[in-house]
Design an enzyme around this catalytic site. Structure first.
Site, short mmCIF file in Angstrom:
data_model
loop_
_atom_site.label_atom_id
_atom_site.label_comp_id
_atom_site.label_asym_id
_atom_site.label_seq_id
_atom_site.Cartn_x
_atom_site.Cartn_y
_atom_site.Cartn_z
N ARG A 81 0.83 -1.21 0.00
CA ARG A 81 0.00 0.00 0.00
C ARG A 81 0.87 1.26 0.00
O ARG A 81 0.50 2.27 0.63
CB ARG A 81 -0.96 0.03 1.19
CG ARG A 81 -1.74 -1.25 1.40
CD ARG A 81 -2.47 -1.69 0.17
NE ARG A 81 -3.24 -2.91 0.41
CZ ARG A 81 -3.87 -3.56 -0.56
NH1 ARG A 81 -3.79 -3.15 -1.81
NH2 ARG A 81 -4.57 -4.64 -0.29
N ASN A 100 2.70 -7.53 7.66
CA ASN A 100 2.62 -8.84 7.01
C ASN A 100 4.07 -9.29 6.85
O ASN A 100 4.80 -8.78 6.00
CB ASN A 100 1.97 -8.73 5.63
CG ASN A 100 0.48 -8.46 5.74
OD1 ASN A 100 -0.18 -8.89 6.69
ND2 ASN A 100 -0.07 -7.75 4.76
N GLU A 126 -5.84 -11.82 8.37
CA GLU A 126 -5.55 -11.89 6.94
C GLU A 126 -4.44 -12.90 6.64
O GLU A 126 -3.51 -12.64 5.87
CB GLU A 126 -5.20 -10.50 6.39
CG GLU A 126 -6.34 -9.51 6.59
CD GLU A 126 -6.12 -8.14 5.95
OE1 GLU A 126 -4.95 -7.75 5.79
OE2 GLU A 126 -7.12 -7.49 5.63
N ARG A 150 -1.86 -5.81 17.30
CA ARG A 150 -2.93 -5.18 16.51
C ARG A 150 -4.28 -5.89 16.72
O ARG A 150 -4.34 -7.12 16.80
CB ARG A 150 -2.55 -5.13 15.03
CG ARG A 150 -1.33 -4.24 14.81
CD ARG A 150 -0.91 -4.23 13.37
NE ARG A 150 -1.64 -3.31 12.54
CZ ARG A 150 -2.21 -3.63 11.38
NH1 ARG A 150 -2.19 -4.88 10.94
NH2 ARG A 150 -2.81 -2.71 10.66
N ARG A 184 -18.37 -7.94 9.78
CA ARG A 184 -16.94 -7.65 10.01
C ARG A 184 -16.75 -6.50 10.99
O ARG A 184 -15.81 -6.51 11.78
CB ARG A 184 -16.29 -7.35 8.65
CG ARG A 184 -14.89 -6.79 8.78
CD ARG A 184 -14.22 -6.73 7.43
NE ARG A 184 -13.01 -5.93 7.52
CZ ARG A 184 -12.20 -5.72 6.50
NH1 ARG A 184 -12.46 -6.27 5.31
NH2 ARG A 184 -11.11 -4.99 6.63
N ASP A 192 -11.71 -0.54 7.78
CA ASP A 192 -10.34 -0.49 7.29
C ASP A 192 -10.05 0.83 6.57
O ASP A 192 -9.92 0.84 5.34
CB ASP A 192 -10.09 -1.67 6.35
CG ASP A 192 -8.62 -1.86 6.04
OD1 ASP A 192 -7.80 -1.22 6.71
OD2 ASP A 192 -8.31 -2.63 5.13
N GLU A 250 -4.30 4.51 1.01
CA GLU A 250 -4.81 3.30 0.35
C GLU A 250 -6.21 3.50 -0.23
O GLU A 250 -6.46 3.18 -1.39
CB GLU A 250 -4.81 2.14 1.35
CG GLU A 250 -5.40 0.87 0.78
CD GLU A 250 -5.30 -0.31 1.75
OE1 GLU A 250 -4.80 -0.13 2.86
OE2 GLU A 250 -5.73 -1.41 1.36
#
Ligand code: GCV
Length: 648
Positions: free
Chosen positions: A142, A185, A268, A301, A318, A347, A375
């Site tokens: 991103r 990630n 994720e 997180r 969600r 998000d 993003e």
């Protein structure tokens, strides 16, 4: 630095200091940084700087009065002398940058003593940077400003760390004191930064340290298996805990002031404690235990949700996920574990209500996460100054007693928007977001408009101030007008998230739906008839959000599914609001583009050209958004525009 935009620290910003006589008293690495800054300015503009003597003959005295590492400073002016005192090195550095911001006025008349200290102790940027270039996400996930500032050709930048030094200086000048240098990630190459590649992290930390910035690292929860060869990563397993303790000891051996770990777990596809039937408090506390002896913190997180949901399943919402997972754990997290919560429940959409988690965990240290990288807000091809949005978030009171800025006891964090682009942020005007984040993190109640003016004055000087203010100030609302309406979110192209695709995420597993049909649009999150999400708020907000009659227009479709003819609090119908805002949004971009064109000649031509080129793209994209959204809703609803404008 040559070839790199000086951003909010151009030469001119130091001229008022560099033409005068300065005395710097005290010692320590950050005092050396202060001295370096002043000496450099004097070399360019002709003033002088000394580290010894009595204050009398000097115009500016910067004095360290104690041995601490505090961030507060005092500023005053009397008897023709400007004085900054601080009991800690960081405070002295922040005091110097305060003088820079004041410019000549710091040296005029007299100023009563003012004390400045940050309202929030941890003011952090998370870089979603990969060491290696990821086949799908590129180097910076991103990221819209080129490659990573820290990593190049698979390694820390080595001799090119000069760029990182310039970055540290800019961050200190807006008050940021922590940086996480890799993506949450965590892929295989990046995982190794924790162990055999910690020296590279240490090299970055050494460059940022003189600017009062501590370095943090994102780690994978599976590290004991991936790096340590263990058969489990169970947080209650003694072998796993021992591995983290030994590994963390080695990290502190390399980086004594290491800030701590950032962890994205069970999110994720990232590994986490759920695999072992353990809670997220178990996971976070294991890392907190390893970091505790050295004063480190784990940023855990709260972005945990089911990203493989069935769109046919209307019972899963969600938006509820973070609250449902974490509120039952309140009081179970260690003192040096911080739960890092995105400001909204989804998000980083252009408009979301506040995450109901914030305010609902009084016995847990929360950090609030914002997203400077754009993003979902135009990817640094569109001008979208996020100051007003962040300020709304930080001033919001989930309960009467405290605003979000006060509840964020664990810190304020933004996902960085910086890369190796010569303008740092791709779009030169996106620098305003970085600067604003730092200043708001220092003082969450500050007026964002004042911060914007500060940034404009530093970066551009006085000439185009009014025009630039006008162009930037309303740009977030302009962006909101031509994209997804009334808080419903998404409607972006799947995957890369740029440009419109109304149904792009409608039948996906990501939990991101608008439910538009021929009669209406929006997600029913009421307690009475919907997913119950509205009931996650404290009573006064739960009541407001529960009914379409009291729900604020800007988040109406986030909370309710209403008919196209539903009359908003503004007096317009939903469908007419959609049409009107989309036409207005594009018209506002057209005007801003003209204003920008009129500023040619008032600044560095390269900067002007870069922004002008991006305005062309913004306008093209805004028209595309307008036409796709308006046509979609005309076709769904069959209700025409009251003003008969062209819809396709
Ligand atoms: C770093 C969103 C983004 C992901 C990001 C994730 C997160 O899903 O699209 O790129 O991953 O948020 O915040 O962890």
């Amino acid at each position: 630095m040559q070839g790199v935009d000086p951003a909010w620290l151009p030469d001119g910003a130091f001229r008022p200091i560099g033409t005068r006589r300065t005395l710097i008293r005290g010692s320590g690495p950050l005092v050396d940084t202060v001295h370096g800054e002043v000496a450099d300015a004097c070399a360019r503009f002709g003033g002088s700087v000394s580290r010894e003597g009595s204050p009398e003959p000097y115009d500016l005295v910067l004095e360290l009065t104690g041995p601490g590492d505090g961030e507060a400073f005092a500023f005053e002016r009397g008897d023709g002398r400007t004085t900054v005192t601080a009991s800690g090195g960081p405070g002295l550095l922040y005091g110097l940058f305060h003088v820079v911001r004041l410019g000549d006025t710091a040296f005029q008349g007299s100023h009563d003593r003012e004390e400045h200290r940050p309202d929030v102790a941890l003011r952090m940027l998370d870089h979603w940077d990969n060491v290696a270039v990821h086949p799908v996400m590129g180097q910076v996930e991103r990221g819209y400003a080129g490659g990573s500032l820290f990593w190049e050709d698979g390694r820390a930048r080595g001799e090119l760390l000069g760029r990182v030094r310039a970055y540290g200086r800019l961050l200190a000048a807006c008050g940021i004191n922590a940086v996480a240098v890799n993506n949450v990630n965590v892929h295989e190459t990046e995982a190794r930064l924790l162990t055999d590649r910690i020296g590279e992290v240490a090299a970055i930390a050494a460059v940022l340290r003189p600017y009062g910035i501590r370095t943090h690292l994102s780690v994978t929860f599976a590290a004991p298996m991936v790096l340590g060869g263990l058969s489990t990563a169970d947080p209650l397993d003694a072998g796993v805990r021992g591995w983290w303790a030994r590994t963390t000891a080695r990290v502190y051996g390399a980086i004594p002031d290491f800030g701590g770990y950032v962890v994205k777990a069970d999110s994720e596809g990232q590994p986490g404690p759920f695999a072992y039937g353990r809670s997220h408090a178990d996971g976070a506390n294991m890392l907190a235990a390893a970091l505790g002896p050295y004063g480190g913190t784990v940023h855990w997180r709260a972005f945990v949700y089911d990203h493989r949901q069935d769109w046919r399943d209307r019972t899963t919402d969600r938006a509820r996920a973070a609250y449902d997972h974490f509120v039952p754990l309140d009081g179970q997290f260690a003192a040096n574990a911080v739960l890092q919560v995105k400001h909204g429940p989804m998000d980083f959409q252009v408009r979301e209500p506040l995450s109901p988690l914030i305010g609902a965990m009084p016995r847990t240290r929360l950090a609030v996460e914002l997203q400077a990288t754009q993003e979902y807000t135009g990817q640094q091809r569109h001008v979208c100054w996020l100051g007003p949005m962040w300020s709304e978030v930080l001033r919001f009171r989930p309960e009467e007693s405290a605003a979000v800025g006060e509840l964020a006891r664990g810190g304020l964090v933004a996902v960085s928007n910086v890369g190796d682009d010569p303008f740092w942020t791709g779009h030169p005007l996106a620098q305003a977001n970085l600067y604003t984040f730092g200043r708001l993190a220092w003082e969450p109640g500050a007026d964002p408009g004042r911060i914007l003016d500060e940034w404009i004055a530093l970066t551009f000087g006085p000439r185009p101030a009014a025009e630039l203010h006008a162009v930037l100030d309303g740009s977030w609302r302009t962006y909101e007008k031509y994209t997804a309406p009334l808080g419903v979110g998404w409607m972006v192209q799947p995957g890369h998230h740029y440009g419109p695709s109304v149904d792009g995420y409608e039948y996906s597993p990501w939990g991101t739906y608008h439910f538009a049909d021929r009669d209406g649009v929006g997600v029913d999150r009421s307690v009475a008839t919907g997913t119950g999400y509205a009931g996650q708020y404290a009573e006064q907000w739960a009541e407001v959000y529960e009914s379409p009659d009291t729900c604020p227009d800007e988040v109406l479709l986030f909370f309710h599914h209403v008919s196209y003819n539903h009359v908003l609090r503004s007096g317009k119908t939903v469908i007419q609001h959609i049409y009107d805002t989309h036409f207005e949004g594009v018209a506002e971009v057209e005007r801003a583009r003209e204003v920008w064109a009129s500023l040619a000649g008032l600044m560095d031509p390269a900067r002007h050209a870069r922004v002008a080129e991006r305005y062309e793209e913004q306008l093209r994209s805004a028209r595309e958004w307008r036409d796709q959204i308006n046509s979609y809703f005309l076709r769904k609803s069959g209700v025409g525009d009251a003003h008969g404008r062209r819809i396709y």
